[in-house]
Design an enzyme around this catalytic site. Structure first.
Site, PDB file in Angstrom:
ATOM      1  N   TRP A 102     -49.753  75.270 -13.041  1.00 33.54           N
ATOM      2  CA  TRP A 102     -49.738  76.286 -11.987  1.00 33.54           C
ATOM      3  C   TRP A 102     -50.639  75.903 -10.821  1.00 33.54           C
ATOM      4  O   TRP A 102     -50.290  76.118  -9.660  1.00 33.54           O
ATOM      5  CB  TRP A 102     -50.122  77.662 -12.548  1.00 33.54           C
ATOM      6  CG  TRP A 102     -49.110  78.136 -13.532  1.00 33.54           C
ATOM      7  CD1 TRP A 102     -49.278  78.323 -14.872  1.00 33.54           C
ATOM      8  CD2 TRP A 102     -47.720  78.440 -13.269  1.00 33.54           C
ATOM      9  NE1 TRP A 102     -48.100  78.730 -15.456  1.00 33.54           N
ATOM     10  CE2 TRP A 102     -47.136  78.811 -14.501  1.00 33.54           C
ATOM     11  CE3 TRP A 102     -46.921  78.432 -12.120  1.00 33.54           C
ATOM     12  CZ2 TRP A 102     -45.787  79.174 -14.602  1.00 33.54           C
ATOM     13  CZ3 TRP A 102     -45.579  78.797 -12.228  1.00 33.54           C
ATOM     14  CH2 TRP A 102     -45.033  79.161 -13.456  1.00 33.54           C
ATOM     15  N   ASP A 172     -56.373  82.139  -8.658  1.00 34.66           N
ATOM     16  CA  ASP A 172     -55.152  82.633  -9.289  1.00 34.66           C
ATOM     17  C   ASP A 172     -55.576  83.154 -10.662  1.00 34.66           C
ATOM     18  O   ASP A 172     -55.909  82.381 -11.555  1.00 34.66           O
ATOM     19  CB  ASP A 172     -54.143  81.488  -9.414  1.00 34.66           C
ATOM     20  CG  ASP A 172     -52.894  81.893 -10.203  1.00 34.66           C
ATOM     21  OD1 ASP A 172     -52.800  83.058 -10.636  1.00 34.66           O
ATOM     22  OD2 ASP A 172     -52.009  81.023 -10.384  1.00 34.66           O
ATOM     23  N   LYS A 196     -48.671  89.949 -16.983  1.00 36.94           N
ATOM     24  CA  LYS A 196     -49.380  89.581 -18.217  1.00 36.94           C
ATOM     25  C   LYS A 196     -50.368  90.691 -18.601  1.00 36.94           C
ATOM     26  O   LYS A 196     -50.153  91.405 -19.564  1.00 36.94           O
ATOM     27  CB  LYS A 196     -50.073  88.234 -18.065  1.00 36.94           C
ATOM     28  CG  LYS A 196     -49.059  87.102 -17.874  1.00 36.94           C
ATOM     29  CD  LYS A 196     -49.596  86.048 -16.978  1.00 36.94           C
ATOM     30  CE  LYS A 196     -48.583  85.120 -16.373  1.00 36.94           C
ATOM     31  NZ  LYS A 196     -47.516  84.603 -17.172  1.00 36.94           N
TER      32      LYS A 196
HETATM   33  N1  PMP Z   1     -50.003  81.320 -12.025  1.00 38.38           N
HETATM   34  C1  PMP Z   1     -50.175  81.414 -13.351  1.00 38.38           C
HETATM   35  C2  PMP Z   1     -51.530  81.132 -13.925  1.00 38.38           C
HETATM   36  C3  PMP Z   1     -49.112  81.793 -14.177  1.00 38.38           C
HETATM   37  O1  PMP Z   1     -49.280  81.875 -15.495  1.00 38.38           O
HETATM   38  C4  PMP Z   1     -47.849  82.064 -13.596  1.00 38.38           C
HETATM   39  C5  PMP Z   1     -46.655  82.531 -14.380  1.00 38.38           C
HETATM   40  N2  PMP Z   1     -46.647  82.417 -15.685  1.00 38.38           N
HETATM   41  C6  PMP Z   1     -47.707  81.919 -12.210  1.00 38.38           C
HETATM   42  C7  PMP Z   1     -48.804  81.571 -11.466  1.00 38.38           C
HETATM   43  C8  PMP Z   1     -46.397  82.180 -11.522  1.00 38.38           C
HETATM   44  O2  PMP Z   1     -46.170  83.529 -11.464  1.00 38.38           O
HETATM   45  P1  PMP Z   1     -44.834  84.170 -10.873  1.00 38.38           P
HETATM   46  O3  PMP Z   1     -43.754  83.871 -11.848  1.00 38.38           O
HETATM   47  O4  PMP Z   1     -45.202  85.616 -10.784  1.00 38.38           O
HETATM   48  O5  PMP Z   1     -44.578  83.559  -9.557  1.00 38.38           O
END
Ligand code: PMP
Length: 358
Positions: A102, A172, A196
């Site tokens: 991520w 994030d 989450k």
């Molecule tokens: N950052 C992290 C740490 C994540 O775990 C996730 C999704 N699992 C995301 C970003 C992406 O999130 P989204 O699907 O809401 O764009």
């Protein structure tokens, strides 16, 4: 109705009380004769829910008046682009710490907007199985901001000490927001997809220092400027009203259960149950993560062979446990034990893991 023990990584388990409240109120929100999803976002009934969600966020997380709390759409992935669009002024550069898939995505997206540097990466030496130490961070003191991912959902690592930075820290926190009380003032900006620890997908919580909002770029579309949402109490356009409503239910439940100190206590107990089994049964389980980097939210572990792993998943399923397969990019197992996953489910998983070989 049998509800399964849900260890999904996200969307993930939500508190039963928050769902039951939604069920009870679905046809008639507070005597208005309408569901929350049928109300105008400009009406009093929805506005009360919206403002309560923001007020509860401020109260539980100790967010001071010098910060905005924004309820946005587009997922955390959209924030990968929106953060640099707002905060990465021309002629400046931003630092990214790469601790997993991520943060890599956030870095790549920022690169399309402006100049970015890698301040540290743990990809090569430990396949993202650890969090870098403060001394490993090669920070640019003049950076527009430093970006970290506080919990790495896929690799099962988590920052336990928030790094010191001169530039504003952008985090994030999608997979560990509100897992414990946090000093929000250490951050310039926090963002988190809700799906989450907070509620359903479709909603992103952004907590941002007002100073940064004011300094943000104005030469980007209004819809992407934090300023626009700050000036309109996140009601510039139609917000994801149902997701905000569930967020309100979730946070109200957290408050009634004793707040984030209590949430942290239970989260630590849950994680200990699983890591104790993993460490105590090294004949069967292994953790790919350094001990001091282990996540309290996503417990990643492997068994000795793919056959044993398949058998483990099948047996777990028979016992009403779902979502334990690791991310497709890393394999193995992953138990996501977010705030809403009760201690009893984790105890049941730990017992199953202990007895599995037998
Ligand atoms: N950052 C992290 C740490 C994540 O775990 C996730 C999704 N699992 C995301 C970003 C992406 O999130 P989204 O699907 O809401 O764009």
């Amino acid at each position: 109705m049998a509800r399964v023990m849900n260890f999904n990584a996200g969307p993930a388990a939500l508190p039963l009380a928050a769902l039951e409240r939604a069920q009870k109120e679905l046809l008639d929100l507070g005597g208005t004769g309408m569901s929350v999803i049928e109300h105008s976002h400009r009406g009093k009934a929805y506005e009360a829910v919206h403002n309560e969600a923001i007020a509860l966020t401020r109260e539980l997380y100790g967010v001071p008046d010098s910060y905005d709390v924004l309820l946005l759409q587009g997922g955390a992935s959209q924030q990968f682009a929106v953060v640099p669009m707002n905060l990465l002024a021309q002629g400046k550069s931003a630092d990214y710490v790469l601790t997993g898939a991520w943060s890599q995505k956030a870095y790549k997206e920022a690169k399309t907007v402006g100049t970015v540097r890698v301040a540290a990466t743990t990809e090569k030496d430990k396949k993202f199985g650890r969090i870098p130490k403060q001394s490993e961070l090669e920070l640019d003191p003049g950076a527009a901001y430093v970006h970290i991912t506080t919990n790495n959902t896929i690799f099962g690592t988590q920052w336990h000490d928030i790094p010191e930075t001169q530039a504003p820290l952008v985090a994030d926190m999608s997979s560990d927001i509100m897992w414990r009380p946090t000093d929000v003032t250490k951050f310039g900006l926090i963002y988190a997809g809700a799906q989450k620890n907070l509620g359903p997908s479709g909603l992103v919580l952004v907590i941002v220092k007002k100073e940064l909002v004011a300094e943000g770029r104005k030469d980007i579309p209004a819809i992407f400027q934090y300023r626009t949402h700050s000036e309109n109490n996140s009601l510039y356009n139609t917000p994801p009203t149902f997701s905000v409503y569930i967020l309100r239910n979730v946070l109200d439940g957290v408050k009634k259960a004793g707040g984030l100190a209590q949430v942290e206590k239970v989260n630590r107990e849950k994680a200990k149950l699983l890591y104790d089994v993993i460490d105590g049964r090294s004949d069967l389980y292994a953790s790919p993560v350094d001990k001091d980097s282990r996540s309290v939210m996503n417990v990643v572990f492997t068994l000795q062979t793919p056959e044993l792993e398949a058998e483990f998943l099948a047996e777990a399923q028979k016992r009403g446990m779902a979502g334990l397969k690791g991310h497709r990019s890393v394999g193995g197992m992953r138990a996501s034990i977010y705030n809403a996953v009760p201690l009893e489910w984790v105890q049941a998983l730990a017992d199953f893991m202990s007895g599995f070989k037998k």
